[in-house]
Scaffold this motif. Structure first.
Motif, mmCIF file in Angstrom:
data_model
loop_
_atom_site.group_PDB
_atom_site.id
_atom_site.type_symbol
_atom_site.label_atom_id
_atom_site.label_comp_id
_atom_site.label_asym_id
_atom_site.label_seq_id
_atom_site.Cartn_x
_atom_site.Cartn_y
_atom_site.Cartn_z
ATOM 1 N N TYR A 156 0.833 -1.205 0.000
ATOM 2 C CA TYR A 156 0.000 0.000 0.000
ATOM 3 C C TYR A 156 0.867 1.253 0.000
ATOM 4 N N GLU A 157 1.894 1.296 0.845
ATOM 5 C CA GLU A 157 2.768 2.469 0.912
ATOM 6 C C GLU A 157 3.475 2.696 -0.418
ATOM 7 N N LYS A 158 3.892 1.637 -1.058
ATOM 8 C CA LYS A 158 4.554 1.764 -2.366
ATOM 9 C C LYS A 158 3.609 2.373 -3.396
ATOM 10 N N ALA A 159 2.381 1.878 -3.465
ATOM 11 C CA ALA A 159 1.403 2.410 -4.421
ATOM 12 C C ALA A 159 1.015 3.846 -4.055
ATOM 13 N N LEU A 160 0.912 4.154 -2.761
ATOM 14 C CA LEU A 160 0.581 5.509 -2.322
ATOM 15 C C LEU A 160 1.648 6.502 -2.773
ATOM 16 N N ARG A 161 2.915 6.142 -2.609
ATOM 17 C CA ARG A 161 3.992 7.036 -3.049
ATOM 18 C C ARG A 161 3.926 7.274 -4.546
ATOM 19 N N GLU A 162 3.610 6.241 -5.309
ATOM 20 C CA GLU A 162 3.540 6.396 -6.756
ATOM 21 C C GLU A 162 2.349 7.270 -7.155
ATOM 22 N N ARG A 163 1.208 7.100 -6.506
ATOM 23 C CA ARG A 163 0.045 7.944 -6.810
ATOM 24 C C ARG A 163 0.344 9.397 -6.468
ATOM 25 N N ASN A 164 0.950 9.637 -5.314
ATOM 26 C CA ASN A 164 1.288 11.010 -4.930
ATOM 27 C C ASN A 164 2.280 11.632 -5.908
ATOM 28 N N ARG A 165 3.204 10.828 -6.403
ATOM 29 C CA ARG A 165 4.176 11.346 -7.377
ATOM 30 C C ARG A 165 3.460 11.780 -8.647
ATOM 31 N N LEU A 166 2.523 10.965 -9.122
ATOM 32 C CA LEU A 166 1.779 11.321 -10.332
ATOM 33 C C LEU A 166 0.905 12.558 -10.105
ATOM 34 N N LEU A 167 0.283 12.636 -8.933
ATOM 35 C CA LEU A 167 -0.599 13.764 -8.651
ATOM 36 C C LEU A 167 0.168 15.083 -8.549
ATOM 37 N N SER A 168 1.412 15.029 -8.128
ATOM 38 C CA SER A 168 2.205 16.256 -7.970
ATOM 39 C C SER A 168 2.914 16.673 -9.248
ATOM 40 N N ASP A 169 2.832 15.828 -10.280
ATOM 41 C CA ASP A 169 3.445 16.169 -11.574
ATOM 42 C C ASP A 169 2.621 17.267 -12.247
ATOM 43 N N ARG A 170 3.290 18.193 -12.888
ATOM 44 C CA ARG A 170 2.574 19.298 -13.551
ATOM 45 C C ARG A 170 1.760 18.807 -14.739
ATOM 46 N N ARG A 171 2.180 17.693 -15.315
ATOM 47 C CA ARG A 171 1.436 17.149 -16.449
ATOM 48 C C ARG A 171 0.226 16.354 -15.969
ATOM 49 N N GLU A 172 -0.797 16.303 -16.793
ATOM 50 C CA GLU A 172 -1.986 15.517 -16.462
ATOM 51 C C GLU A 172 -1.605 14.041 -16.433
ATOM 52 N N PRO A 173 -1.833 13.331 -15.316
ATOM 53 C CA PRO A 173 -1.435 11.925 -15.236
ATOM 54 C C PRO A 173 -2.288 11.041 -16.134
ATOM 55 N N ASP A 174 -1.693 9.964 -16.607
ATOM 56 C CA ASP A 174 -2.386 8.987 -17.444
ATOM 57 C C ASP A 174 -3.455 8.290 -16.596
ATOM 58 N N GLY A 175 -4.710 8.383 -17.028
ATOM 59 C CA GLY A 175 -5.811 7.809 -16.268
ATOM 60 C C GLY A 175 -5.685 6.305 -16.110
ATOM 61 N N ARG A 176 -5.184 5.637 -17.132
ATOM 62 C CA ARG A 176 -5.057 4.184 -17.052
ATOM 63 C C ARG A 176 -4.000 3.789 -16.019
ATOM 64 N N TRP A 177 -2.931 4.579 -15.916
ATOM 65 C CA TRP A 177 -1.892 4.298 -14.932
ATOM 66 C C TRP A 177 -2.431 4.525 -13.521
ATOM 67 N N LEU A 178 -3.214 5.602 -13.365
ATOM 68 C CA LEU A 178 -3.842 5.845 -12.065
ATOM 69 C C LEU A 178 -4.813 4.726 -11.702
ATOM 70 N N ASP A 179 -5.555 4.233 -12.707
ATOM 71 C CA ASP A 179 -6.477 3.113 -12.457
ATOM 72 C C ASP A 179 -5.735 1.926 -11.858
ATOM 73 N N ALA A 180 -4.579 1.605 -12.455
ATOM 74 C CA ALA A 180 -3.815 0.444 -12.000
ATOM 75 C C ALA A 180 -3.275 0.656 -10.587
ATOM 76 N N ILE A 181 -2.772 1.866 -10.324
ATOM 77 C CA ILE A 181 -2.225 2.159 -8.996
ATOM 78 C C ILE A 181 -3.328 2.139 -7.940
ATOM 79 N N GLU A 182 -4.470 2.747 -8.277
ATOM 80 C CA GLU A 182 -5.574 2.794 -7.315
ATOM 81 C C GLU A 182 -6.147 1.402 -7.046
ATOM 82 N N ALA A 183 -6.091 0.517 -8.044
ATOM 83 C CA ALA A 183 -6.539 -0.854 -7.830
ATOM 84 C C ALA A 183 -5.635 -1.546 -6.802
ATOM 85 N N GLN A 184 -4.321 -1.295 -6.884
ATOM 86 C CA GLN A 184 -3.391 -1.865 -5.905
ATOM 87 C C GLN A 184 -3.648 -1.277 -4.519
#
Length: 359
Positions: A156-184
């Motif tokens: 969970y902590e690993k996936a949380l760090r990755e989601r936070n990294r994507l959310l803090s990126d200035r670019r719009e995150p890939d929805g499919r990648w977020l789907d996979a991370i949020e599923a984990q």
């Protein structure tokens, strides 16, 4: 007996210390700074995690030595002794390694063999401190009963760090990648929540079953930081993307959980109780958990400077309850007097300047 033939090599102030002939009660007696708590810390490394001080590996290695350390013990709760060991080597990137018998494995495997709990003076501020400390405490209690809980926590902590990294990126995150991370996150977050909730329920049942005197009875409540079910958590993470992106971090989920503790008879939050009451509440929780942990696997309880701060009635009750749990107990103290009631049945070591001598 659970652990015996314990060895510390280049650990803290211990160049080479060996303890054999352990019993159900084990006493480490010596002056402050002699290295008693260091032995408890070494034993705590026979469980997953960073040990009772949560120190870095470099801090644990003896100053002036090679830079690595080793801790080993024989687990005697089975037909054949099982050798548990953990060590580090002086490397550019130091990492903790674990061996069970002759096979090297991950630290999480230690929890399948042994349940270890502890109570130290540093935990006195648990109730008034940040929620993160209580989550970590609750996870440690849960891991002692369920070896798989650590896997849920790390994933969970690993996936949380990755989601936070994507959310803090200035670019719009890939929805499919977020789907996979949020599923984990949903899968392992639901496992975390279920384990924590079960532990609180089991702990409360054990507390209620125990005689309240002379320790105050704590009331425990698991306070989730968001939805706890798999599907509900996954949907909530998806729906909160815009909000969390504005905050550049995930604002709800098991990483926001808390453990609420109160003094039942006074209906008062533990954080508002006196220092003495808080210590007594925490000790009552520790004793209840020790009884639970001993039900499933061999268990060890490490108590650092506990007995000397209790009045005679509570000290006698402490020893009686510890005896009833069936867990192996290791206690420290500056003198033997507080342990007079159990001295005859205990294994006793005098610890001086990083060396232990059996008395």
């Amino acid at each position: 007996m659970v652990l015996d033939r314990i060895s510390l090599g280049d650990f803290r102030n211990h160049a080479l210390t060996e303890l054999s002939g352990a019993g159900a009660f084990n006493l480490l007696v010596g002056a402050n700074g002699a290295g008693k708590t260091n032995i408890l810390e070494a034993l705590s490394l026979l469980a997953p995690g960073r040990g009772l001080r949560r120190a870095t590996l470099n801090e644990m290695a003896r100053e002036g030595a090679s830079g690595g350390f080793a801790v080993g013990a024989s687990l005697l709760a089975h037909d054949e002794p099982v050798r548990l060991g953990t060590w580090t080597q002086a490397e550019a990137t130091m990492r903790r390694r674990v061996r069970i018998n002759s096979a090297e494995t991950g630290a999480v495997a230690l929890a399948e063999w042994l349940a270890i709990g502890w109570l130290t003076p540093a935990m006195d501020g648990l109730f008034a401190g940040p929620a993160q400390d209580r989550r970590r405490y609750l996870d440690r209690l849960t891991l002692a009963r369920d070896p798989h809980h650590g896997g849920h926590a790390s994933q969970y902590e690993k996936a949380l760090r990755e989601r936070n990294r994507l959310l803090s990126d200035r670019r719009e995150p890939d929805g499919r990648w977020l789907d996979a991370i949020e599923a984990q996150m949903a899968e392992h977050g639901a496992g975390l929540a279920e384990g924590r909730s079960r532990t609180v329920d089991a702990l409360m049942a054990q507390i209620v079953a125990q005689d309240e005197a002379p320790f105050p009875r704590p009331a425990l409540t698991y306070a989730p930081g968001g939805p706890v079910g798999h599907e509900q958590l996954e949907q909530a993470l998806h729906d909160a993307r815009a909000r969390d992106r504005a905050a550049q971090r995930t604002l709800s989920g098991p990483h926001r959980d808390d453990l609420k503790v109160s003094y039942a008879a006074k209906r008062m939050a533990a954080a508002q109780c006196s220092t003495g009451e808080q210590k007594a509440l925490l000790l009552a929780m520790t004793l209840a958990h020790a009884a639970l942990a001993a039900e499933g696997r061999p268990s060890v309880l490490l108590l650092d400077e506990v007995a000397a701060h209790l009045d005679p009635d509570r000290r006698a009750a402490l020893f009686e309850r510890l005896r009833a749990t069936g867990t192996q107990v290791w206690m420290t103290g500056t003198e033997l007097a507080p342990f007079a009631a159990i001295e005859a049945e205990a294994a006793v070591w005098n610890v001086t300047s990083g060396a232990a001598r059996r008395l």
